[in-house]
Design an enzyme around this catalytic site. Sequence first.
Site, PDB file in Angstrom:
ATOM      1  CE  LYS A  55      -0.130   0.219   5.137  1.00  0.00           C
ATOM      2  NZ  LYS A  55      -1.263   0.116   6.071  1.00  0.00           N
ATOM      3  NE  ARG A 154      -7.000   1.337  11.795  1.00  0.00           N
ATOM      4  CZ  ARG A 154      -5.638   0.924  11.518  1.00  0.00           C
ATOM      5  NH1 ARG A 154      -4.784   2.044  11.906  1.00  0.00           N
ATOM      6  NH2 ARG A 154      -5.305  -0.151  11.224  1.00  0.00           N
ATOM      7  CE1 TYR A 282      10.340  32.780   3.618  1.00  0.00           C
ATOM      8  CE2 TYR A 282      10.334  30.544   3.408  1.00  0.00           C
ATOM      9  CZ  TYR A 282      10.373  31.575   2.918  1.00  0.00           C
ATOM     10  OH  TYR A 282       9.883  31.334   1.389  1.00  0.00           O
ATOM     11  CG  MET A 330       7.330  23.613  -0.890  1.00  0.00           C
ATOM     12  SD  MET A 330       6.138  24.627  -1.962  1.00  0.00           S
ATOM     13  CE  MET A 330       5.027  25.103  -0.604  1.00  0.00           C
TER      14      MET A 330
END
Length: 400
Positions: A55, A154, A282, A330
């Site tokens: 998966k 779940r 930043y 990013m």
Amino acid sequence: MTRPATLPAPAPALATGLGRRGPSAPELCVDLDAIAANCRLLAGRVRGDLMAVVKADGFGHGAVAVARTAVASGATWLGVTALSEGLALRDAGLRVPVLSWLNPVGADFGAAVRAGVDLAVPSVPHLAAVAAAAGDARTGPARVHLHLDTGLARDGASPEEWPALCRAARLAELDGRVQVVGVMGHLALADVGGPSANAAGRAAFERGLQVARAVGLRPRHRHLAATAATLTDPATHHTMVRVGAGLVGIDPSDSTSLRPALTLTAPVVSVRQVPAGTGVGYGHAWVASRATTLALLPVGYADGLPRAATGRAEVLLGGRRCPVVGRISMDQVVVDVGPGSPVAPGDTATVVGTGRDAAPTAAEWARWARTLEHEIVTGLGSAPLRVLRRFSPDPTWSPS
């Protein structure tokens, strides 16, 4: 317009270049030999079948490549969550049994039946939808695995719903619309493993099997264990185990030495000399305490590097560990390579390694980000335009 009285001070020396010594873009390489070795080790721990869970694009390693490698290395089944993943395996030519276990009631179950993909059934409405699709497909009964919730609250039928699901499945089986080939569950403490940790889950599964047998079901396949339980708790093995993380070198139980399979490298885009007091990135989350050399790498959180690792992460560059400084952005990170470093544009940094050298591993990145390895590797594998998969030299194996 008034001109300034003096010109701004010159910027720190900056060198740029692309591909001088190494690759011109980040590369995510997959060691299929490591995956094969892990699969052989895991298959050797069980007497029954081993389902290779691929998966999330094979935990970020490439579902088809991992699946083929696993099947060649002892896996007899493949497992996925979404039906689309199972159909993609069939489209790639894989013909071993495939199970899909997380689908909404409105999924295209007819496509699964036609492709010979087994389906997990967690509720009576799911069973009805699968049975109806099998009738419409006219290809014979749908192969289903009844899914029992053994304690996660779940996926899977709750213990209260389980008897009704078993009775409905038996009726659908007698009508020829489905064939109940399996019963499955998942352990609430799957990442822990060990007999004491999962005693309650094992007991819940046994009670579920008794209910299924009482209504006349005779499932051939019974599977509960994931990687950790496969390695630490033989009582959970039943007739099959499901292993995903272990294939790619992750052992949640920390009991066995498995081989990580991912390596992320990135070229140095630019290098600059900066004086003490220079703020980086930043918010100037990091300020140089002395004159030093900074290298820029073109990778960031868009490529799967967790921003939460800011202030703790390191990479291997110039033969030694160097800290990532400033916030992880990013698509770029800055690395402090130290005063007078010979690092130059085009050099290659190993951002994530396999543990065979001094490069940081996915496990270390997980600790830095206060998360788990699964999140690191699936995140890294989510940037397909930057992925290069290194295939095994085995001449009998061919990539898709």
